[in-house]
Motif scaffolding. Structure first.
Motif, short mmCIF file in Angstrom:
data_model
loop_
_atom_site.label_atom_id
_atom_site.label_comp_id
_atom_site.label_asym_id
_atom_site.label_seq_id
_atom_site.Cartn_x
_atom_site.Cartn_y
_atom_site.Cartn_z
N THR A 1 72.98 50.53 26.73
CA THR A 1 73.89 50.96 27.79
C THR A 1 74.71 49.81 28.35
O THR A 1 75.53 50.01 29.24
CB THR A 1 73.11 51.62 28.95
OG1 THR A 1 72.19 50.66 29.48
CG2 THR A 1 72.36 52.84 28.49
N ARG B 1 73.31 46.94 29.71
CA ARG B 1 72.57 46.22 30.73
C ARG B 1 71.80 45.07 30.09
O ARG B 1 71.16 45.23 29.06
CB ARG B 1 71.61 47.16 31.43
CG ARG B 1 70.78 46.51 32.50
CD ARG B 1 69.83 47.48 33.13
NE ARG B 1 70.60 48.52 33.80
CZ ARG B 1 70.06 49.51 34.48
NH1 ARG B 1 68.77 49.62 34.56
NH2 ARG B 1 70.82 50.40 35.06
N THR C 1 68.87 42.20 31.21
CA THR C 1 67.93 41.88 32.26
C THR C 1 67.13 40.65 31.88
O THR C 1 66.66 40.53 30.74
CB THR C 1 66.96 43.05 32.51
OG1 THR C 1 67.70 44.22 32.82
CG2 THR C 1 65.98 42.75 33.62
N THR D 1 69.58 41.38 36.87
CA THR D 1 70.17 42.38 35.98
C THR D 1 71.69 42.30 36.05
O THR D 1 72.27 42.20 37.13
CB THR D 1 69.73 43.80 36.38
OG1 THR D 1 68.31 43.87 36.34
CG2 THR D 1 70.31 44.85 35.46
N ARG D 2 72.33 42.31 34.88
CA ARG D 2 73.79 42.36 34.79
C ARG D 2 74.17 43.53 33.92
O ARG D 2 73.53 43.79 32.91
CB ARG D 2 74.34 41.08 34.18
CG ARG D 2 74.13 39.88 35.05
CD ARG D 2 74.67 38.66 34.39
NE ARG D 2 74.32 37.51 35.18
CZ ARG D 2 75.21 36.66 35.64
NH1 ARG D 2 76.48 36.82 35.38
NH2 ARG D 2 74.83 35.63 36.36
N THR D 3 75.22 44.21 34.30
CA THR D 3 75.71 45.36 33.54
C THR D 3 77.10 45.07 33.03
O THR D 3 77.96 44.64 33.78
CB THR D 3 75.72 46.64 34.41
OG1 THR D 3 74.40 46.84 34.91
CG2 THR D 3 76.15 47.82 33.60
N ARG E 1 80.72 45.86 32.01
CA ARG E 1 81.69 46.86 32.46
C ARG E 1 82.72 47.08 31.37
O ARG E 1 83.22 46.14 30.78
CB ARG E 1 82.38 46.40 33.72
CG ARG E 1 81.46 46.34 34.87
CD ARG E 1 82.20 46.11 36.16
NE ARG E 1 81.26 46.10 37.26
CZ ARG E 1 81.32 45.27 38.26
NH1 ARG E 1 82.26 44.39 38.34
NH2 ARG E 1 80.42 45.32 39.21
#
Length: 67
Positions: free
Chosen positions: A41, A43, A45, A59-61, A63
């Protein structure tokens, strides 16, 4: 109560493939030490268990930018 699905496979020592109903992820790191997880997805971590009731998690998502 909703039904859930989660399965984890050990690929190599220190590398796990985690599968659930919506996504999959790969975790790299020892059982008791710093770990890095990349998810389908987007993400990412980083986590580490510290002695006692302490722990660290960042945590980084990713974009999706459409310009």
């Amino acid at each position: 109560m909703p039904l859930t699905f989660r399965k984890s496979f050990r690929i190599l020592p220190g590398v796990r493939l985690n599968i659930n109903r919506r996504s999959w992820s790969v975790t790299v790191g020892p059982k008791n030490g710093p770990k890095r997880t990349w998810s389908s997805t987007g993400r990412t971590t980083t986590s580490m268990d510290l002695p006692g009731p302490f722990g660290y998690r960042s945590t980084r998502t990713r974009r999706n930018r459409e310009d």
